[in-house]
Structure formats: C-alpha cells, structure tokens
Write a protein that holds these residues in place. Structure first.
Motif, mmCIF file in Angstrom:
data_model
loop_
_atom_site.group_PDB
_atom_site.id
_atom_site.type_symbol
_atom_site.label_atom_id
_atom_site.label_comp_id
_atom_site.label_asym_id
_atom_site.label_seq_id
_atom_site.Cartn_x
_atom_site.Cartn_y
_atom_site.Cartn_z
ATOM 1 N N ARG A 4 75.352 84.806 38.470
ATOM 2 C CA ARG A 4 74.519 84.678 39.262
ATOM 3 C C ARG A 4 75.222 83.607 40.325
ATOM 4 N N GLU A 5 75.876 82.611 39.822
ATOM 5 C CA GLU A 5 76.686 81.696 40.823
ATOM 6 C C GLU A 5 77.690 82.507 41.659
ATOM 7 N N ARG A 6 78.414 83.342 41.065
ATOM 8 C CA ARG A 6 79.290 84.039 42.020
ATOM 9 C C ARG A 6 78.595 84.988 42.893
ATOM 10 N N PHE A 7 77.369 85.723 42.524
ATOM 11 C CA PHE A 7 76.500 86.509 43.573
ATOM 12 C C PHE A 7 76.015 85.597 44.584
ATOM 13 N N ASP A 8 75.322 84.255 44.209
ATOM 14 C CA ASP A 8 75.037 83.444 45.520
ATOM 15 C C ASP A 8 76.190 83.062 46.270
ATOM 16 N N ASP A 9 77.355 82.776 45.750
ATOM 17 C CA ASP A 9 78.407 82.316 46.470
ATOM 18 C C ASP A 9 78.812 83.396 47.284
ATOM 19 N N TYR A 10 79.106 84.802 46.961
ATOM 20 C CA TYR A 10 79.385 85.936 47.706
ATOM 21 C C TYR A 10 78.223 86.242 48.906
ATOM 22 N N ARG A 11 76.992 86.255 48.389
ATOM 23 C CA ARG A 11 75.818 86.174 49.158
ATOM 24 C C ARG A 11 75.928 85.672 50.441
ATOM 25 N N GLY A 12 76.566 84.483 50.550
ATOM 26 C CA GLY A 12 76.663 83.688 51.843
ATOM 27 C C GLY A 12 77.813 83.796 52.478
ATOM 28 N N ARG A 13 78.716 84.917 51.942
ATOM 29 C CA ARG A 13 80.225 85.017 52.600
ATOM 30 C C ARG A 13 80.338 86.711 52.848
ATOM 31 N N ILE A 14 79.601 87.512 52.291
ATOM 32 C CA ILE A 14 79.714 89.020 52.555
ATOM 33 C C ILE A 14 78.491 89.414 53.495
ATOM 34 N N LYS A 15 78.740 89.859 54.819
ATOM 35 C CA LYS A 15 77.925 90.404 55.564
ATOM 36 C C LYS A 15 78.154 91.955 55.985
ATOM 37 N N PHE A 16 77.139 92.733 56.224
ATOM 38 C CA PHE A 16 77.157 93.936 56.386
ATOM 39 C C PHE A 16 78.362 94.674 57.316
ATOM 40 N N ALA A 17 78.728 93.764 58.323
ATOM 41 C CA ALA A 17 79.732 94.043 59.178
ATOM 42 C C ALA A 17 81.268 93.764 58.499
ATOM 43 N N ASP A 18 81.249 93.370 57.391
ATOM 44 C CA ASP A 18 82.549 93.090 56.708
ATOM 45 C C ASP A 18 82.707 94.453 55.926
ATOM 46 N N LEU A 19 81.834 95.600 55.896
ATOM 47 C CA LEU A 19 82.013 96.613 55.016
ATOM 48 C C LEU A 19 83.315 97.461 55.894
ATOM 49 N N ASP A 20 84.035 98.258 55.295
ATOM 50 C CA ASP A 20 84.694 99.142 55.762
ATOM 51 C C ASP A 20 84.007 100.168 56.764
ATOM 52 N N LEU A 21 84.719 100.406 57.788
ATOM 53 C CA LEU A 21 83.936 101.347 58.887
ATOM 54 C C LEU A 21 83.182 102.490 58.255
ATOM 55 N N ALA A 22 84.174 103.284 57.111
ATOM 56 C CA ALA A 22 83.214 104.396 56.330
ATOM 57 C C ALA A 22 82.202 103.806 55.507
ATOM 58 N N SER A 23 82.335 102.978 55.027
ATOM 59 C CA SER A 23 81.282 102.229 54.284
ATOM 60 C C SER A 23 80.101 102.060 54.727
ATOM 61 N N ARG A 24 80.151 101.382 56.150
ATOM 62 C CA ARG A 24 79.101 101.152 56.749
ATOM 63 C C ARG A 24 78.366 102.567 57.570
ATOM 64 N N THR A 25 79.303 103.218 57.665
ATOM 65 C CA THR A 25 78.646 104.804 57.988
ATOM 66 C C THR A 25 77.783 105.355 57.186
ATOM 67 N N MET A 26 78.390 105.334 55.706
ATOM 68 C CA MET A 26 77.843 106.087 54.540
ATOM 69 C C MET A 26 76.637 105.122 54.299
ATOM 70 N N ALA A 27 76.613 103.837 54.584
ATOM 71 C CA ALA A 27 75.586 103.016 54.159
ATOM 72 C C ALA A 27 74.322 103.336 55.007
ATOM 73 N N MET A 28 74.627 103.459 56.288
ATOM 74 C CA MET A 28 73.643 104.055 57.551
ATOM 75 C C MET A 28 73.043 105.366 57.086
ATOM 76 N N LEU A 29 73.904 106.299 56.833
ATOM 77 C CA LEU A 29 73.357 107.865 56.507
ATOM 78 C C LEU A 29 72.227 107.455 55.359
ATOM 79 N N TRP A 30 72.730 106.974 54.303
ATOM 80 C CA TRP A 30 72.007 106.760 52.982
ATOM 81 C C TRP A 30 70.604 106.258 53.381
ATOM 82 N N LEU A 31 70.878 105.116 53.975
ATOM 83 C CA LEU A 31 69.516 104.254 54.098
ATOM 84 C C LEU A 31 68.693 105.055 54.992
ATOM 85 N N ASP A 32 68.999 105.644 56.195
ATOM 86 C CA ASP A 32 68.164 106.474 57.021
ATOM 87 C C ASP A 32 67.297 107.423 56.217
#
Length: 173
Positions: A4-32
């Motif tokens: 939980r502590e590690r998750f809370d720490d990462y939550r403040g430091r990982i943003k959607f824009a940090d994902l690899d371009l292919a990961s962002r694309t796949m996420a958007m396809l899946w989410l749509d």
C-alpha cells in the motif's frame, strides 16, 4: 515498505503520459471500447453528457490505478518502461500489435487478481471500494453496477503493466 505504501508513492509519481507510446495507444483503444460497453450496460438511456464524462473519467483513472498497482506489486520503481522507439519505423505499431495479442491471449480466470502476489487482490478490492464510494460516484444510483465493471478496468491496467514488463525484458528508460 509494504504494498500500500509503495502504491501510494508510485501513485504520486506515475502519470499516464509516462507510459510507453504503444502502451498509451493500447490503453486508449481498450478504454474506448470498455467505456462504451459500461455506458451501454449501466446507463442504456442516458441523456446527460456530463454523467458520461464523469463515469468515463472514473474508468480512466481506475485503469491507471491498476497499472500503478502492478508496478507497485512488481516493486521495480516508478521509472518509465520503454519498449518501443518512435524514431524506429514500425516500432510503435509492432508494440501495439504485441500488446493487443497479449490482451487477446490472456486467459481470464474466475476472479481477477486471484493468482497475483500476496496482498494484491485485497488492495485491488480496497481501491475499487474507495472509487465506488468516493465523491465522484456517491450520487449515482447505478454505483453498484458500475463497481462491478471497475474491477475489470483495474485488472486491464494491471495487465498492461505486466505485458510491458514482458515486452521490455526488464529494461528501463
């Protein structure tokens, strides 16, 4: 540091824009596709664009929380994971195709998170409860129905991080 502590720490430091371009694309396809399905199933006659927007934002953030949960469970740090290079021809497209195939080939078990490391399933359930009973969804009559779908959005984000890890072979940016 516990999960939980590690998750809370990462939550403040990982943003959607940090994902690899292919990961962002796949996420958007899946989410749509997923958002349309949730709206169609939970709100078949919705006329409110603001409601659709709010529920979509909750789904998007839940997906990212699943991604962050996987990164925290792996304990590899919040640094970017890169497995494609936009400057290399077809690298991103190949990355998207590989991610898509991984999602398609994923064997769906009886319950998401059931076979994951200790603590992941209970933290996932806790996150879904926090989201479902949080301020964004507190006034929704369909909250319990949407909650059922949120666990799958969390699971999909979780699996994206797992797939990234496999594709990157542990390499970091």
């Amino acid at each position: 540091m516990n999960l939980r502590e590690r998750f809370d720490d990462y939550r403040g430091r990982i943003k959607f824009a940090d994902l690899d371009l292919a990961s962002r694309t796949m996420a958007m396809l899946w989410l749509d596709i997923f958002r349309e399905r949730v709206i169609r199933n939970c709100f078949p006659r919705v006329a409110s664009r603001s409601l659709v927007k709010e529920v979509s934002e909750v789904i998007n953030s839940t997906f990212l929380e699943g991604y962050i949960l996987a990164r925290a469970a792996q304990g590899e740090g919040p640094e970017r994971v890169l497995f494609t290079d936009p400057d290399r021809p077809h690298s991103v497209e190949r990355g998207v195709e590989r991610l898509r195939l991984m999602y398609e080939e994923e064997a769906v078990s009886g319950a998401p998170f059931a076979d994951e490391p200790l603590g992941v399933e209970s933290l996932a359930e806790s996150l879904v409860r926090e989201i479902a009973y949080g301020p964004e969804m507190v006034r929704l009559e369909e909250r319990e129905l949407v909650k059922v779908h949120l666990i799958y959005a969390l699971w999909a984000g979780y699996k994206l991080a797992c797939f990234e890890r496999r594709l990157s072979g542990g390499r970091r940016a």
